[in-house]
Enzyme design. Sequence first.
Site, PDB file in Angstrom:
ATOM      1  N   LYS A   1       0.818  -1.222   0.000  1.00  0.00           N
ATOM      2  CA  LYS A   1       0.000   0.000   0.000  1.00  0.00           C
ATOM      3  C   LYS A   1       0.846   1.265   0.000  1.00  0.00           C
ATOM      4  O   LYS A   1       0.421   2.322  -0.436  1.00  0.00           O
ATOM      5  CB  LYS A   1      -0.926   0.025   1.223  1.00  0.00           C
ATOM      6  CG  LYS A   1      -0.182   0.028   2.550  1.00  0.00           C
ATOM      7  CD  LYS A   1      -1.129   0.016   3.735  1.00  0.00           C
ATOM      8  CE  LYS A   1      -1.649  -1.342   4.107  1.00  0.00           C
ATOM      9  NZ  LYS A   1      -0.685  -2.348   4.582  1.00  0.00           N
TER      10      LYS A   1
ATOM     11  N   HIS B   1       0.401  -3.297  14.964  1.00  0.00           N
ATOM     12  CA  HIS B   1       1.008  -2.172  14.229  1.00  0.00           C
ATOM     13  C   HIS B   1       1.008  -0.984  15.180  1.00  0.00           C
ATOM     14  O   HIS B   1      -0.052  -0.579  15.655  1.00  0.00           O
ATOM     15  CB  HIS B   1       0.208  -1.872  12.960  1.00  0.00           C
ATOM     16  CG  HIS B   1       0.948  -0.997  11.985  1.00  0.00           C
ATOM     17  ND1 HIS B   1       1.426   0.248  12.333  1.00  0.00           N
ATOM     18  CD2 HIS B   1       1.309  -1.191  10.701  1.00  0.00           C
ATOM     19  CE1 HIS B   1       2.049   0.787  11.291  1.00  0.00           C
ATOM     20  NE2 HIS B   1       1.996  -0.075  10.285  1.00  0.00           N
TER      21      HIS B   1
ATOM     22  N   GLU C   1       5.901  -5.683   8.726  1.00  0.00           N
ATOM     23  CA  GLU C   1       5.209  -5.163   7.537  1.00  0.00           C
ATOM     24  C   GLU C   1       5.655  -3.734   7.232  1.00  0.00           C
ATOM     25  O   GLU C   1       4.834  -2.814   7.183  1.00  0.00           O
ATOM     26  CB  GLU C   1       3.691  -5.151   7.777  1.00  0.00           C
ATOM     27  CG  GLU C   1       3.068  -6.497   8.071  1.00  0.00           C
ATOM     28  CD  GLU C   1       1.655  -6.371   8.663  1.00  0.00           C
ATOM     29  OE1 GLU C   1       1.126  -5.241   8.779  1.00  0.00           O
ATOM     30  OE2 GLU C   1       1.094  -7.402   9.023  1.00  0.00           O
TER      31      GLU C   1
ATOM     32  N   ASP D   1      -0.775  11.758   4.600  1.00  0.00           N
ATOM     33  CA  ASP D   1       0.211  11.065   5.420  1.00  0.00           C
ATOM     34  C   ASP D   1       0.664  11.984   6.554  1.00  0.00           C
ATOM     35  O   ASP D   1       1.499  12.869   6.355  1.00  0.00           O
ATOM     36  CB  ASP D   1       1.398  10.652   4.544  1.00  0.00           C
ATOM     37  CG  ASP D   1       2.454   9.906   5.335  1.00  0.00           C
ATOM     38  OD1 ASP D   1       2.160   9.491   6.471  1.00  0.00           O
ATOM     39  OD2 ASP D   1       3.564   9.738   4.821  1.00  0.00           O
TER      40      ASP D   1
ATOM     41  N   TYR E   1       3.430   6.691   0.526  1.00  0.00           N
ATOM     42  CA  TYR E   1       2.052   7.196   0.502  1.00  0.00           C
ATOM     43  C   TYR E   1       1.948   8.438  -0.385  1.00  0.00           C
ATOM     44  O   TYR E   1       1.396   9.465   0.018  1.00  0.00           O
ATOM     45  CB  TYR E   1       1.552   7.447   1.937  1.00  0.00           C
ATOM     46  CG  TYR E   1       1.733   6.205   2.789  1.00  0.00           C
ATOM     47  CD1 TYR E   1       0.939   5.083   2.571  1.00  0.00           C
ATOM     48  CD2 TYR E   1       2.743   6.109   3.748  1.00  0.00           C
ATOM     49  CE1 TYR E   1       1.135   3.917   3.301  1.00  0.00           C
ATOM     50  CE2 TYR E   1       2.939   4.949   4.474  1.00  0.00           C
ATOM     51  CZ  TYR E   1       2.131   3.867   4.244  1.00  0.00           C
ATOM     52  OH  TYR E   1       2.329   2.701   4.961  1.00  0.00           O
TER      53      TYR E   1
END
Length: 440
Positions: free
Chosen positions: A85, A213, A290, A344, A403
């Site tokens: 992503k 996360h 991740e 972001d 992003y």
Amino acid sequence: MEELGIIAQKSSVESVRHVFSAENCGVNILDSGRTMSDFIDDKIKELSSKDGEKPFLVADLDALYEMHFRWLISLPRVKPFYAVKCNNTPAILGMLSALGTGFDCASKSEMQLALSLGVTPDRIIYAHTTKPTAHIKYARAHGVNTMTFDSEDELIKISRCHSKAKLVLRIAADDAKSFSKLSSKFGARLEQVGKLLTLAAELHLEVIGVSFHVGSGCTESSVFKQAIADARHVFDRAVMLGFQMNLLDIGGGFSGREDFPVKFEEFSEVINEALDEFFPPDIGVKIIAEPGRYFAETVFTLATAVIARRVITSVDEDKGNSSQMMMYYLNDGVYGSVSCLLNDAAHPEIKPYLHRAVESSEPRYQSVIWGPTCDSIDKVADNCWIPEVHIGDWILIDNMGAYTITSCTDFNGFERAQIYPVVSAKTLLTAGLSTATLNI
Ligand SMILES: Cc1ncc(COP(=O)(O)O)c(C=O)c1O
């Protein structure tokens, strides 16, 4: 410059040849002596001579390779599953795939992309806790079995459409010190874990691990220690219920930037210690992460042209002088590659600089730099003090890989920046060797 396919043949490393084939990634090779700056200069010359005011992004795969190397040194027990992503450029995925990483995919099309580049399904984690049924079915049909969950409803859905899935329970982590918070939307609280595991057992589902996360752009390393300790607690409860737990996923949140408040190495130190305490190497638990921003952010540089300008002159009659404020309008902005400014939180400002060499004696002007659309929120930088820039000049912006392209739009019909992945022949050959030796 040669096409990457040709160099890959020379390197005779099959995996590199496949993932980097020209039709897959269209990567440009720097012959010996040529640098990324040379590539940018040539591309600007080429576009300017064609009257082509098109923004472009250069993806520096040498930098990506260095980030991978830094990861291996700093977090040797943690295998990265790159978060698609963050930046889905095929060359980025291709390089990381050749280096042996896995991939965190959040949807059917991200899985499709990774699989289309030759990534095997066992190297994909479908790391989204709220999944459309059709996407889960796609995962099942293509052998993507590892996926996260954090609710009873998701467990029921998965039991109906992918009963053989290997499930990873995502728990909430403390994200108070992260720029971009995720725990209000995702992650089970510790008090919910027992109920979720019991339901999974009743549904005959296989829970194999725990993920978390800490939020993107994390600035506090100790939250990893707490989250890893919490994960240990969940592991113990799951084992008591009969699950064979063998996967810990410590998520993303890292920055690779040198100017980030906390260095990646400081996080690594805390994580390594916590892993050794709660998940020592001999217990046979596979550790993955991740990371998105860590890999992609510093790799991209945006080159954007000045398409218009306004000079605002203010006269101070009392003092008998005047000053100038410059307004520059670029061909890329916050609805395009600079979308990180809107989307972001971990990238609140950017630092544009002139493509040409600047003399220290040149006068600087207060300048506002705008994107091309008709919206006034399309502002790239405010209150910059830079030398005078003219229409047709180029501005560069570093750290544009996270992003940015994955959240840009076609608003007002402005063209998206073309992406040019670039790698030096030296790195390619070294990376080729690495695929043989570093495949995890
Ligand atoms: C589930 C998940 N994994 C990984 C990432 C990547 O995070 P980062 O770019 O901070 O490493 C995100 C980002 O939002 C995410 O939601």
